[in-house]
Design an enzyme around this catalytic site. Structure first.
Site, PDB file in Angstrom:
ATOM      1  N   HIS A   1      40.130  18.902  21.159  1.00  0.00           N
ATOM      2  CA  HIS A   1      39.628  18.153  19.636  1.00  0.00           C
ATOM      3  C   HIS A   1      40.415  17.440  18.569  1.00  0.00           C
ATOM      4  O   HIS A   1      40.300  17.458  17.647  1.00  0.00           O
ATOM      5  CB  HIS A   1      39.350  19.567  18.666  1.00  0.00           C
ATOM      6  CG  HIS A   1      40.137  20.783  18.440  1.00  0.00           C
ATOM      7  ND1 HIS A   1      40.067  21.844  18.573  1.00  0.00           N
ATOM      8  CD2 HIS A   1      41.846  20.082  18.318  1.00  0.00           C
ATOM      9  CE1 HIS A   1      41.416  21.962  18.740  1.00  0.00           C
ATOM     10  NE2 HIS A   1      42.636  21.924  18.262  1.00  0.00           N
ATOM     11  N   ASN A   2      41.342  15.972  19.151  1.00  0.00           N
ATOM     12  CA  ASN A   2      41.689  15.110  18.329  1.00  0.00           C
ATOM     13  C   ASN A   2      42.198  14.278  19.953  1.00  0.00           C
ATOM     14  O   ASN A   2      42.487  14.527  20.750  1.00  0.00           O
ATOM     15  CB  ASN A   2      43.487  15.851  18.006  1.00  0.00           C
ATOM     16  CG  ASN A   2      43.223  16.670  17.160  1.00  0.00           C
ATOM     17  OD1 ASN A   2      42.475  17.135  16.295  1.00  0.00           O
ATOM     18  ND2 ASN A   2      44.721  16.874  16.601  1.00  0.00           N
TER      19      ASN A   2
ATOM     20  N   ASP B   1      48.760  15.407  16.816  1.00  0.00           N
ATOM     21  CA  ASP B   1      49.004  16.052  18.273  1.00  0.00           C
ATOM     22  C   ASP B   1      47.874  15.637  19.108  1.00  0.00           C
ATOM     23  O   ASP B   1      46.207  16.266  19.290  1.00  0.00           O
ATOM     24  CB  ASP B   1      48.467  17.373  17.778  1.00  0.00           C
ATOM     25  CG  ASP B   1      48.914  18.616  19.595  1.00  0.00           C
ATOM     26  OD1 ASP B   1      49.614  17.481  20.407  1.00  0.00           O
ATOM     27  OD2 ASP B   1      49.079  20.263  19.357  1.00  0.00           O
TER      28      ASP B   1
ATOM     29  N   HIS C   1      36.134  22.554  15.285  1.00  0.00           N
ATOM     30  CA  HIS C   1      37.029  22.384  15.890  1.00  0.00           C
ATOM     31  C   HIS C   1      37.368  23.872  15.702  1.00  0.00           C
ATOM     32  O   HIS C   1      37.933  24.055  16.476  1.00  0.00           O
ATOM     33  CB  HIS C   1      38.080  21.304  15.762  1.00  0.00           C
ATOM     34  CG  HIS C   1      39.047  21.830  14.415  1.00  0.00           C
ATOM     35  ND1 HIS C   1      39.008  21.453  13.553  1.00  0.00           N
ATOM     36  CD2 HIS C   1      40.216  22.173  15.390  1.00  0.00           C
ATOM     37  CE1 HIS C   1      39.894  21.679  13.144  1.00  0.00           C
ATOM     38  NE2 HIS C   1      41.165  21.922  13.608  1.00  0.00           N
ATOM     39  N   GLY C   2      37.082  24.355  14.549  1.00  0.00           N
ATOM     40  CA  GLY C   2      36.981  26.077  14.487  1.00  0.00           C
ATOM     41  C   GLY C   2      37.489  25.520  12.658  1.00  0.00           C
ATOM     42  O   GLY C   2      36.100  25.052  12.256  1.00  0.00           O
TER      43      GLY C   2
ATOM     44  N   SER D   1      40.544  31.734  13.045  1.00  0.00           N
ATOM     45  CA  SER D   1      41.597  32.656  12.281  1.00  0.00           C
ATOM     46  C   SER D   1      42.117  33.607  12.934  1.00  0.00           C
ATOM     47  O   SER D   1      41.674  34.244  14.410  1.00  0.00           O
ATOM     48  CB  SER D   1      42.521  32.835  10.740  1.00  0.00           C
ATOM     49  OG  SER D   1      41.696  33.604  10.282  1.00  0.00           O
TER      50      SER D   1
END
Length: 397
Positions: free
Chosen positions: A270-271, A74, A326-327, A304
């Site tokens: 973040h990708n 992605d 990123h999370g 989440s």
């Protein structure tokens, strides 16, 4: 915490997490990456977990080469967030109607707009660069050019998986709008095409993992990939910009009396791949599940769908190649989550959040992710927290 260094690696593998907590398959991927002849360093974020070829939550710096699988399929996936003038007191007691309005304005899942969105009709968006952007689509790989109609209709859509749109409150009660999405199907098709192409190149035949195949500088294949990669990264950024404009339009209409205003939008990939310089050397830095956290850079680190998120500011730590997580990062696969958790578990773990609570999103249950507070705590030398947000509405694909 400061980083831990993995012993015995060809180049430094710096980990902002306890190496013992990393799953064996992910650790093997990190060691595989460290064997690439072109690599100059590898930074591992606290949300690290197994991925295709390269782990999610890894920052890979290479000289004269780039690995498409180290970017992710992605391309350009990332986050956008904006603080509004609304407060918790402005929100209705029943938020289901507001969630429906958002879902009507922004297609989710595999949905797309009936007709391409006209950026010129959206508040705050410039209408000037779009002809140039779509004109450059004619220069991307032949394998995807026939997808133009779908790509234009998917511009301004959410997608599925872990993508989301949220209404959040910070600790002072201010309302924030947040969303997470990427380059939709066109980015995935470009990534798959180039990963497959790289695997066929002669210099990649002896790699320990063919999914780590690279393109080399000053080759036609690298030129083609960089062209398509940067176009897809721009697609992802534009996609989020249009969604945020549509989201803001919903808020303006639903809270007309409040005359809502919005602060500048915070946005981060973040990708992606960036050209950066470290120790006097020009490097291609791939962040797969990681954000840039240079000194003063604003970023977004989401948890989440039931736990909340953080707005952060980078501290410019070059040991991490100016990066942060990123999370929260998954701690179990989607299939494992579906087997372990029920819709009742989902209801319990998302209590107080207006969101889907059906079997279609059980794999996104908070229990399938690492605790976001711990992930933030492990990178205190990478970012400082600007705001802590808690969602009250979460739209999933």
């Amino acid at each position: 915490m400061s980083y831990a260094e993995v012993p015995g690696a060809k180049v430094p593998i710096r980990m902002w997490t306890d190496p013992a907590s990393v799953e064996d398959v992910a650790m093997q991927q990190l060691r595989n990456v460290s064997t690439l002849p072109w690599i100059k360093g590898l930074a591992v974020m606290p949300d690290v977990h197994f991925g295709k070829g390269a782990t999610v939550g890894s920052v890979i710096a290479m000289h004269g080469a780039v690995c498409p699988a180290a970017v992710g399929v992605d391309i350009g996936c990332g986050m956008s967030a904006v603080k509004t003038s609304l407060t918790a007191n402005d929100l209705p007691g029943d938020l289901s109607g507001l969630r429906s309005k958002i879902e009507q304005a922004i297609p989710v899942g595999r949905g797309m707009h009936d007709d391409p969105v006209d950026p010129g009709r959206l508040h705050g968006l410039s209408a000037t660069h779009w002809d140039d952007f779509w004109g450059r689509f004619d220069g991307v790989a032949d394998a995807v050019r026939f997808r133009r109609e779908r790509a234009t209709k998917q511009m301004g859509t959410l997608g599925s998986g872990n993508h989301f749109i949220e209404f959040c409150l910070d600790e002072a009660g201010s309302v924030w709008l947040m969303l997470h999405s990427g380059s939709r199907n066109i980015g995935k098709e470009l990534a798959d095409f180039h990963i497959g192409r790289a695997r066929q190149l002669a210099h990649n035949q002896g790699l320990v993992d063919r999914d780590l195949a690279v393109f080399l500088a000053d080759t036609p294949e690298m030129g083609d990939y960089r062209n398509d990669l940067f176009w897809a990264q721009e697609y992802a950024k534009n996609n989020r910009a249009i969604m945020m404009a549509l989201f803001q339009d919903v808020v303006r209409k639903e809270f007309k009396k409040a005359k809502v205003t919005f602060e500048p939008v915070i946005s981060c990939h973040h990708n992606y791949v960036a050209e950066e310089r470290y120790d006097g050397m020009d490097l291609l830095v791939t962040r797969k599940g990681a954000i840039r956290a240079g000194s003063g850079d604003f970023g977004i680190i989401p948890g989440s769908m039931g736990t909340g998120s953080y707005i952060v500011k980078g501290l410019g730590n070059e040991k991490s190649f100016n990066s942060a997580s990123h999370g929260a990062g998954r701690k179990m696969s989607r299939n494992a989550a579906k087997k372990r958790f029920s819709t009742k578990d989902l209801e319990d773990q998302t209590r107080g959040v207006e969101c889907r609570k059906d079997s279609g999103v059980v794999d996104e249950i908070p229990g399938a992710y690492k605790p976001i507070e711990k992930v933030i705590d492990q990178q205190r030398d990478l970012v400082e927290v600007v705001a802590k947000l808690k969602q009250v509405i979460c739209v999933k694909g």
